[in-house]
Scaffold this active site. Structure first.
Site, short mmCIF file in Angstrom:
data_model
loop_
_atom_site.label_atom_id
_atom_site.label_comp_id
_atom_site.label_asym_id
_atom_site.label_seq_id
_atom_site.Cartn_x
_atom_site.Cartn_y
_atom_site.Cartn_z
N HIS A 20 42.61 35.50 40.85
CA HIS A 20 44.20 35.59 41.07
C HIS A 20 44.66 36.96 40.48
CE1 HIS A 20 48.24 34.71 41.88
NE2 HIS A 20 47.94 33.91 42.74
N ASP A 50 44.28 27.98 46.94
CA ASP A 50 43.40 27.81 48.01
C ASP A 50 42.25 26.90 48.14
OD1 ASP A 50 45.30 29.00 49.85
OD2 ASP A 50 44.77 31.06 49.22
N1 ACO Z 1 34.39 36.37 43.96
C1 ACO Z 1 33.69 37.21 43.19
N2 ACO Z 1 34.04 38.36 42.63
C2 ACO Z 1 35.29 38.20 42.44
C3 ACO Z 1 36.18 37.51 43.11
C4 ACO Z 1 35.68 36.54 43.87
N3 ACO Z 1 36.53 35.68 44.48
N4 ACO Z 1 37.66 37.60 42.81
C5 ACO Z 1 37.55 39.05 42.16
N5 ACO Z 1 36.21 39.23 41.85
C6 ACO Z 1 35.69 40.25 41.00
C7 ACO Z 1 35.99 41.68 41.45
O1 ACO Z 1 34.95 42.09 42.28
C8 ACO Z 1 36.12 42.65 40.19
O2 ACO Z 1 34.90 42.93 39.73
P1 ACO Z 1 34.66 44.16 38.88
O3 ACO Z 1 35.71 44.26 37.77
O4 ACO Z 1 33.30 43.87 38.50
O5 ACO Z 1 35.01 45.27 39.96
C9 ACO Z 1 36.83 41.60 39.23
O6 ACO Z 1 36.54 40.35 39.58
C10 ACO Z 1 38.47 41.83 39.35
O7 ACO Z 1 38.95 41.36 40.65
P2 ACO Z 1 40.11 42.32 41.58
O8 ACO Z 1 39.64 42.21 42.96
O9 ACO Z 1 40.09 43.65 40.93
O10 ACO Z 1 41.31 41.51 41.27
P3 ACO Z 1 42.48 41.50 41.99
O11 ACO Z 1 43.62 41.27 41.29
O12 ACO Z 1 42.62 43.04 42.48
O13 ACO Z 1 42.12 40.56 43.23
C11 ACO Z 1 42.01 38.53 44.53
C12 ACO Z 1 42.67 39.22 43.33
C13 ACO Z 1 42.39 39.28 45.77
C14 ACO Z 1 42.72 37.19 44.70
C15 ACO Z 1 40.54 38.28 44.32
O14 ACO Z 1 40.27 37.67 43.30
C16 ACO Z 1 39.84 37.93 45.53
O15 ACO Z 1 39.50 38.47 46.60
N6 ACO Z 1 39.67 36.47 45.52
C17 ACO Z 1 39.00 35.80 46.86
C18 ACO Z 1 40.22 35.75 47.87
C19 ACO Z 1 41.17 34.61 47.48
O16 ACO Z 1 40.87 33.36 47.24
N7 ACO Z 1 42.34 34.79 47.83
C20 ACO Z 1 43.53 33.97 47.58
C21 ACO Z 1 44.45 34.54 46.21
S1 ACO Z 1 45.58 33.47 46.12
C22 ACO Z 1 46.68 33.76 47.20
O17 ACO Z 1 47.00 34.94 47.47
C23 ACO Z 1 47.51 32.63 47.86
#
Ligand code: ACO
Length: 424
Positions: free
Chosen positions: A306, A363
């Site tokens: 998140h 979620d």
């Molecule tokens: N699985 C694996 N790796 C992940 C995940 C995940 N679910 N989420 C983040 N990471 C990793 C990224 O690859 C990144 O790694 P790095 O630093 O080595 O490049 C690091 O964790 C930081 O993640 P970001 O994507 O930069 O974080 P951001 O804040 O931009 O994105 C998000 C947040 C979109 C929610 C992301 O965690 C994600 O894609 N999660 C899966 C989708 C999801 O569950 N979305 C619902 C969110 S809640 C809502 O909107 C109601």
């Protein structure tokens, strides 16, 4: 604290500091470009506050979520969704008279224009309910065009808000009935908000819907948990689109489209599909985690991570507990729940997830509950949208009431060619 000072070559730019009521701090760069010629660059708005807001507060480190000062746990256990909707939009809980008036408005506005209903008969049954929902919400500006007649006209706003909060249930249920080829069930004036929706969803000529107080309590609570979440992707979209002064229906339609994406509200559907894949393909938890960590794969653990929560998502805690007691009370054993629990436990021990502070979000367990409650997977994000509607409306209203009001228009750093020509 003093102003922040920014050294830019031989210039020192003073930037005022802003402190919120819960102590969060910001550097106000409103005059930065005017004073220095510079803009800030912040891809994905990771450090950018787009507004001041008195609606929702999140402390991502401590896992705190409050609507207008009230903890989410308190609202989830005590309030009804319609009270929370009123509270978010109007800034106060309704007194008895206001509760009655709001309830009447929701009841009176639950029907859809018969010409709108014709649309449901022409969409292919394969259409995703989120695309139907966004289309129909935008279509409200065709069928109910008294919008933005006078932005100070509270009565027009009240009517539009009630229409949206009420009709979204009807549109959602109709799109489901259409997808399964059953006759539409019209809203009833004698049923409460959630009961009415469940009746429209599940009543059928072959099996009448029997009111289930536990289901109604649960859905009521789930909708409360989703009702607002400050400046997330869909809410920021509603604000940005609404800042052009387009009407409320169209602004909210844009929010529904943004919510649909799998990185946002669409993740609840993705989670179940991921858990089903794990079960059907008999994947080990280790394999799934390896894939999620592999930078060459575009697979992510849906329902994990998140932008704001870095410790735990308080909504997830409540949903997990509710999912466990729902299954326990009904003596059900859901293999997807078992996989989810296993996956969560393994991820929380894995260095990759620990270092990046990735925890299950709202979620991760909501889909399991929806599924147990009998909702088809494609309706999950629609349920999220029903819950989020009051938040979008409240945020839209707050933006329009704010002084000064500005159209949303970010800048950019151009990186294209300096000069090019039409060939020939
Ligand atoms: N699985 C694996 N790796 C992940 C995940 C995940 N679910 N989420 C983040 N990471 C990793 C990224 O690859 C990144 O790694 P790095 O630093 O080595 O490049 C690091 O964790 C930081 O993640 P970001 O994507 O930069 O974080 P951001 O804040 O931009 O994105 C998000 C947040 C979109 C929610 C992301 O965690 C994600 O894609 N999660 C899966 C989708 C999801 O569950 N979305 C619902 C969110 S809640 C809502 O909107 C109601």
């Amino acid at each position: 604290m003093e102003n922040a000072k920014l050294n830019l070559g031989n210039m020192v730019i003073e930037l005022p500091l802003v402190t919120g009521t819960m102590g969060e701090q910001a550097i106000d760069i409103t005059n930065l470009r005017k004073d220095s010629g510079f803009i800030t660059l912040d891809s994905g708005y990771q450090n950018t506050g787009s507004c001041k807001s008195a609606i929702t507060y999140i402390d991502g480190e401590k896992g705190i979520l409050k609507y207008r000062g009230v903890n989410i746990e308190e609202l989830a256990s005590k309030a009804r969704f319609t009270e929370v909707a009123y509270f978010l939009v109007n800034g106060k809980f309704p007194d008895n008279g206001e509760r009655l008036e709001f309830s009447q408005q929701l009841t009176e506005n639950s029907m859809l224009h018969e010409d709108m209903i014709k649309f449901f008969h022409s969409v292919p049954p394969t259409a995703h309910p989120m695309s139907i929902l966004s289309t129909m919400v935008n279509a409200m500006s065709i069928f109910y065009p008294q919008y933005f007649v006078d932005e100070n006209d509270g009565e027009v706003f009240k009517l539009m808000a009630s229409r949206l909060i009420s009709k979204i249930r009807t549109i959602a249920a109709f799109s489901y009935k259409r997808s399964i080829g059953e006759p539409l069930v019209y809203p009833r004036h004698d049923l409460p908000y959630v009961g009415n929706f469940l009746n429209m969803m599940f009543d059928s000529p072959v099996k009448p819907y029997e009111s289930d107080p536990d289901m109604e309590r649960l859905l009521n609570m789930i909708l409360i948990l989703h009702a607002d979440h400050e400046q997330n992707c869909s809410t920021s979209t509603v604000r940005l689109v609404g800042s052009s002064l387009v009407n409320l229906y169209s602004s909210v339609c844009a929010g529904i489209c943004a919510l649909w994406g799998p990185l946002h509200g669409g993740a609840n559907q993705e989670v179940i599909e991921m858990l089903e894949r794990i079960r059907n393909e008999n994947l080990s938890i280790k394999t799934v985690l390896e894939r999620a960590k592999d930078k060459n794969s575009n697979f992510k653990l849906s329902g994990f991570g998140h932008r704001v929560y870095r410790n735990f998502d308080p909504r997830m805690k409540i949903l997990k507990q509710e999912a466990q007691s729902f299954l326990g009370n009904r003596k059900l054993d859901d293999p997807l729940m078992n996989i989810a629990l296993e996956l969560e436990a393994a991820a929380l021990k894995d260095d990759y997830f620990v270092e990046r502070k990735l925890y299950p979000n709202v979620d991760f367990y909501s889909g399991i509950l929806y599924r147990e409650m009998g909702f088809p997977t494609e309706m999950f994000t629609v349920l999220f949208a029903i819950g989020r509607m009051p938040g979008w409306i409240a945020q839209w209203k707050e933006m329009h009431d704010s002084v000064p009001f500005k159209i949303g228009r970010p800048r950019q750093i151009y990186t294209g060619p300096t000069e090019a020509h039409y060939p020939g």
